[in-house]
Every structure is written in structure tokens, then in C-alpha cells.
Design a protein around this motif. Structure first.
Motif, short mmCIF file in Angstrom:
data_model
loop_
_atom_site.label_atom_id
_atom_site.label_comp_id
_atom_site.label_asym_id
_atom_site.label_seq_id
_atom_site.Cartn_x
_atom_site.Cartn_y
_atom_site.Cartn_z
N ALA A 279 0.83 -1.20 0.00
CA ALA A 279 0.00 0.00 0.00
C ALA A 279 0.86 1.25 0.00
O ALA A 279 0.56 2.25 -0.69
N ASP A 280 1.94 1.23 0.75
CA ASP A 280 2.87 2.35 0.81
C ASP A 280 3.45 2.62 -0.59
O ASP A 280 3.58 3.77 -1.02
N TRP A 281 3.77 1.55 -1.31
CA TRP A 281 4.31 1.68 -2.66
C TRP A 281 3.27 2.31 -3.59
O TRP A 281 3.60 3.15 -4.43
N LEU A 282 2.01 1.90 -3.45
CA LEU A 282 0.94 2.47 -4.27
C LEU A 282 0.80 3.97 -4.03
O LEU A 282 0.55 4.74 -4.97
N MET A 283 0.94 4.39 -2.78
CA MET A 283 0.82 5.81 -2.45
C MET A 283 1.99 6.61 -3.00
O MET A 283 1.82 7.74 -3.48
N ARG A 284 3.18 6.04 -2.98
CA ARG A 284 4.37 6.79 -3.39
C ARG A 284 4.58 6.83 -4.90
O ARG A 284 5.07 7.82 -5.43
N PHE A 285 4.20 5.76 -5.61
CA PHE A 285 4.57 5.66 -7.02
C PHE A 285 3.39 5.45 -7.97
O PHE A 285 3.57 5.51 -9.18
N LEU A 332 -3.32 3.64 -16.54
CA LEU A 332 -2.61 2.37 -16.74
C LEU A 332 -1.97 1.88 -15.45
O LEU A 332 -1.93 0.67 -15.18
N LEU A 333 -1.46 2.80 -14.65
CA LEU A 333 -0.80 2.42 -13.40
C LEU A 333 -1.77 1.79 -12.41
O LEU A 333 -1.34 1.15 -11.44
N ARG A 334 -3.06 1.96 -12.61
CA ARG A 334 -4.04 1.40 -11.69
C ARG A 334 -4.52 0.01 -12.10
O ARG A 334 -5.33 -0.61 -11.41
N VAL A 335 -4.02 -0.49 -13.19
CA VAL A 335 -4.39 -1.84 -13.64
C VAL A 335 -3.61 -2.86 -12.83
O VAL A 335 -2.37 -2.82 -12.77
N PRO A 336 -4.29 -3.80 -12.16
CA PRO A 336 -3.57 -4.84 -11.42
C PRO A 336 -2.58 -5.59 -12.31
O PRO A 336 -2.93 -6.00 -13.42
N GLY A 337 -1.36 -5.73 -11.83
CA GLY A 337 -0.36 -6.47 -12.57
C GLY A 337 0.52 -5.62 -13.47
O GLY A 337 1.53 -6.11 -13.98
N LEU A 338 0.14 -4.36 -13.71
CA LEU A 338 0.97 -3.47 -14.51
C LEU A 338 1.79 -2.58 -13.58
O LEU A 338 1.24 -1.84 -12.77
N GLY A 339 3.11 -2.66 -13.72
CA GLY A 339 3.99 -1.84 -12.91
C GLY A 339 4.52 -0.64 -13.68
O GLY A 339 4.22 -0.45 -14.86
N ALA A 394 -7.26 -13.78 -7.53
CA ALA A 394 -7.45 -13.47 -6.11
C ALA A 394 -7.03 -14.61 -5.21
O ALA A 394 -6.60 -14.40 -4.07
N SER A 395 -7.12 -15.84 -5.70
CA SER A 395 -6.80 -16.99 -4.85
C SER A 395 -5.33 -17.38 -4.91
O SER A 395 -4.87 -18.18 -4.11
N GLU A 396 -4.57 -16.81 -5.86
CA GLU A 396 -3.14 -17.12 -5.95
C GLU A 396 -2.41 -16.54 -4.76
O GLU A 396 -2.77 -15.49 -4.25
N PRO A 397 -1.34 -17.21 -4.29
CA PRO A 397 -0.51 -16.61 -3.24
C PRO A 397 0.04 -15.30 -3.74
O PRO A 397 0.51 -15.18 -4.86
N SER A 398 -0.04 -14.28 -2.89
CA SER A 398 0.40 -12.94 -3.30
C SER A 398 1.90 -12.87 -3.41
O SER A 398 2.63 -13.36 -2.57
N ARG A 399 2.34 -12.24 -4.50
CA ARG A 399 3.76 -11.98 -4.67
C ARG A 399 3.91 -10.51 -4.99
O ARG A 399 3.13 -9.93 -5.74
N GLN A 400 4.93 -9.88 -4.41
CA GLN A 400 5.11 -8.45 -4.62
C GLN A 400 5.33 -8.13 -6.09
O GLN A 400 4.90 -7.10 -6.59
N ALA A 401 5.95 -9.04 -6.82
CA ALA A 401 6.22 -8.78 -8.22
C ALA A 401 4.92 -8.66 -9.01
O ALA A 401 4.84 -7.90 -9.99
N ASP A 402 3.87 -9.38 -8.60
CA ASP A 402 2.60 -9.30 -9.29
C ASP A 402 1.99 -7.92 -9.16
O ASP A 402 1.30 -7.42 -10.04
N LEU A 403 2.20 -7.29 -8.01
CA LEU A 403 1.63 -5.97 -7.78
C LEU A 403 2.38 -4.91 -8.57
O LEU A 403 1.80 -4.07 -9.22
N PHE A 404 3.69 -4.94 -8.53
CA PHE A 404 4.47 -3.85 -9.08
C PHE A 404 4.81 -4.04 -10.55
O PHE A 404 5.16 -3.11 -11.23
N GLY A 405 4.78 -5.30 -11.04
CA GLY A 405 5.09 -5.54 -12.43
C GLY A 405 6.59 -5.46 -12.71
O GLY A 405 7.39 -5.14 -11.85
N HIS A 406 6.99 -5.73 -13.94
CA HIS A 406 8.40 -5.70 -14.33
C HIS A 406 8.55 -4.91 -15.62
O HIS A 406 7.63 -4.80 -16.37
#
Length: 406
Positions: A279-285, A332-339, A394-406
Motif C-alpha cells: 500500500a505504501d508503494w501504491l501511495m508513493r509511485f 494504466l498504473l491502476r491496472v492490477p499487474g501493470l507496474g 485473487a486466490s493465488e498466493p500474493s507476490r510483490q512482483a505481481d503488484l508492481f510488475g516488471h
């Protein structure tokens, strides 16, 4: 006590301090002038650099004696723990010996408070001064400063250290009063304000002496009181905007030996700390604010099962799908999975041709998370498939890479 015993004890005591990042440090190479040490490269911290390197520093307390009795601290005055104390000379010797052996690239130094805040702060500053002036050490130095120490000592700390940090301790003033009544939130905020002014003045004046070029950071304990995630993120947002902090670190409360009765018996789930960092990352970037991540009409707690970006998207289905060929960067930055990096590549691609589904595959984005929320030249999500994909994501184990993208 032998030096090796002190090191084992005071290095272990420092493990509770999470705020030891060094990103943003000023490049400095003392070897060019005949000195020793360098902090050039990816920075120095107890973490993995983007290229996979493990970056190390000597992370110790000057002492675990303390005149304060903060309920959440294992080194509090009333705690029944074995105590030790380094001299200034010993810390300097250890730092240089470890550096020469290529064990470390810098120093993170914190301390309990002995005699007085000024007395302790003076020793911390003296360690950094000797390393810089007498040993000509050019590596990274991070000092944990003491908020009610004199402004002169705090200013001196900034001259020798790359980064300074002052812990706010708890997310709310009520939590601080309840668990650390000897500390004052006003002292902490005033010290942070002085740090910000000194840092900004040094940056504005080219001829001004360097002052904490890697900025300042802080840390707060999560789960020791009843503060909600919304409370934590609100405090975090205020600290970023008011004091220009480089990082706010969250440390999940961990039960300690001989614990105070004021503390909970069980720690919060570690995933809570992870969600707060996301959440902190979402607020900052990513342009999110606290009300979007932790809505005021809810419990104030983040969903532990899915990451906060996906949680927001599921609450705002009316804003999707997003057309990847026309949507602005902010959308675009608000799309889940797009970093951030992926969005940059998509915007560059759009200048030459229309984006297709296969382009996303080639960019190696997490398609099960992204596809239900986007439209391309040859793809638009369908209701049935969308539901299945959302449930799978939603049921997959959360990974930080999924949130921020590459």
C-alpha cells in the motif's frame, strides 16, 4: 566482556530495526584520494539489490542499556536482558576491520539511551566523525538519531552520515503515550522538521556542506496497539508529505521475552506488514491515496487475501476494462499487474503501433491478473472468462512482483 561477545549481543539486539535502506546515497569514492571505502553502486543495506546482489553492512547497537521503559522494546529499562556497551574506539575498529576483510560495505549504527540523549548522540556522532576524518572511510554510514538530542548534535550527525533516521515508534500519538509515555511525539516531529530543512538547504546551496545526502527515514511498529491499517497509512502519508522522508518502514510487532502486560499476546500476521508495504508503494509511485486503499466506510484494515491494488480494482469494476491503446499513464498504473516499468514500455510501444494481446505476453506481465482488466486491439474480456480469471488471480498466493510488475 570480550569484543566478540559484545558484537554477538549488540548485533542481535539491532535486528529489530528495519530502517536500514541506503538507496539515494551520494556517490563517494575515498580511494581516489588515498583513503579507504566506497559506497558507489547499488547502495548498501540488508537487502537484495535489483541485480540480485546481497548488500551488507555492519548493523549494531552502540549499547542496549537504556534509560527509557518503552513497553514494546526488548532493551527497555525494566527488561531482564544481558547488557553490553561498545566504546567509540571499538565501533570504529570493528567497522574498519570488517570492511578490510570485505565483509561489509558500510555501517548502520543505533543505540539505547544512556545517561542522556545528548550524551548518547555525541558518541554516535563521534563514531561517524572518526570514520570519516581519521580513517578516511568513504563507505556508507546510517545513523539512528535521537529526537530530543540538541539540534547541534543532530546537525553534526548529518555532516558525517549518508542517511539519518528518527523512529516515530507508533502509528498514533495515543499509541505512543500508552506504550512509551516517556517519549514525546512533538520532539520527534520537530527533529524531523529540522532534518528536512538542513537537507533542503544543503541541496539548494552548492557550496553548502553536505548533509545526509541519502535523506531521512523512519520506522513504526505495527500490531502492538489497536491502530488500524488506515491509521498507519495516514501517518505514513503525512510523514512523506511534511518531512520528505525517503522511506517509512513497518515492523510487525513480535512478542518479546518478559513482555509488558500492555502488549498483545500474539503478533499480527506477517502478511499484514507485507500488505502495508504494498500500500505504501501504491501511495508513493502509483498515485493512490489512503482513502482509496483503505476506504473510510470499511474496517480500516487491508484485505490480507489479495494485494491492495487488486482489492481496489475489484471495488471499482466500473472503471474497467482499460484500453491500453488510449488510456493515460495514470490510468494504466491502476491496472492490477501493470507496474511502472511495464507502463513505460507500453507508452513507448503506442507511439509506433497498436498494442495487442501478444505484446503483453512478450512483456511477461501476469496475464491471469491483467487480462480481465484491459482491452487491446484484439482482446476484450468476457463476463464468464472474466469471473474465472478474477477468482484465480485473487486466490493465488500474493507476490510483490505481481503488484508492481516488471
Amino acid at each position: 566482556m570480550k569484543l566478540s561477545e559484545k558484537l554477538a549481543l549488540l548485533a542481535d539486539a539491532a535486528k529489530y530495526d528495519a530502517s536500514c535502506s541506503s538507496s539515494g546515497g551520494q556517490k563517494r569514492d575515498a580511494r581516489a584520494s588515498g583513503g579507504i571505502g566506497s559506497n558507489e553502486g547499488m547502495g548498501i543495506c540488508h537487502a537484495y539489490a535489483p541485480d540480485g546482489r546481497c548488500i551488507s553492512l555492519l548493523k549494531i547497537l552502540l549499547t542496549n542499556f537504556c534509560i527509557y521503559d518503552c513497553a514494546y522494546c526488548i532493551n527497555r529499562r525494566s527488561s531482564n536482558v544481558r547488557r553490553a556497551r561498545f566504546t567509540v574506539e571499538e565501533v570504529v575498529q570493528l567497522t574498519m576491520d570488517f570492511y578490510r576483510r570485505n565483509y561489509i560495505e558500510g555501517l548502520f549504527l543505533s543505540s539505547g539511551i544512556i545517561r542522556s540523549s545528548d550524551y548518547t548522540m555525541e558518541m554516535l556522532v563521534e563514531v561517524a566523525r572518526r570514520l570519516r576524518q581519521e580513517e578516511r572511510f568513504g563507505g556508507y554510514i546510517h545513523l539512528k538519531t535521537i529526537p530530543d538530542a540538541s539540534p547541534e548534535l543532530l546537525a553534526a550527525a548529518g555532516r558525517w552520515a549518508d542517511r539519518l533516521s528518527i523512529n516515530v515508534e507508533m502509528p498514533t500519538e495515543g499509541g505512543l503515550k500508552a506504550l512509551a509515555p516517556e517519549k514525546d511525539q512533538r520532539d520527534i516531529r520537530q527533529a524531523m522538521g529540522r532534518m528536512r530543512l538542513n537537507i533542503e538547504e544543503a541541496k539548494a546551496e552548492k557550496k553548502a556542506p553536505r548533509f545526509a545526502p541519502a535523506g531521512q527515514s523512519t520506522q513504526m511498529i505495527v500490531g502492538a496497539d489497536d491502530a488500524s491499517d488506515r491509521d498507519v497509512l495516514t501517518t505514513s502519508g503525512n510523514l512523506y508529505s511534511n518531512y520528505r522522508l525517503k522511506r517509512v518502514y513497518f515492523s510487525a510487532f513480535s512478542p518479546i521475552p518478559d513482555a509488558s502486560k500492555a502488549l498483545p499476546l500474539r503478533p499480527p500476521p506477517l502478511v499484514r506488514e507485507h500488505r502495508l508495504y504494498q500500500a505504501d508503494w501504491l501511495m508513493r509511485f502509483y498515485g493512490f491515496d489512503v482513502a482509496e486503499i483503505a476506504p473510510p466506510d470499511a474496517s480500516g484494515m487491508l484485505d490480507l487475501d489479495i494485494d491492495p491494488k487488486l482489492a481496489w480494482a475489484l471495488r471499482h469494476r466500473e472503471q474497467f476494462p482499460v484500453d491500453l491503446n488510449t488510456a493515460p499513464r495514470e490510468t494504466l498504473l491502476r491496472v492490477p499487474g501493470l507496474g511502472v516499468t511495464t507502463v513505460k514500455k507500453l507508452l513507448a510501444m503506442r507511439r509506433h503501433r497498436r498494442v495487442r494481446y501478444d505484446d503483453l505476453v512478450k512483456l511477461r506481465v501476469p496475464m491471469r491478473k491483467v487480462a480481465p482488466f484491459v482491452a487491446t486491439l484484439d482482446h476484450r474480456p468476457h463476463a464468464e472468462g472474466e469471473t474465472r480469471a478474477l477468482r484465480a488471480a485473487a486466490s493465488e498466493p500474493s507476490r510483490q512482483a505481481d503488484l508492481f510488475g516488471h
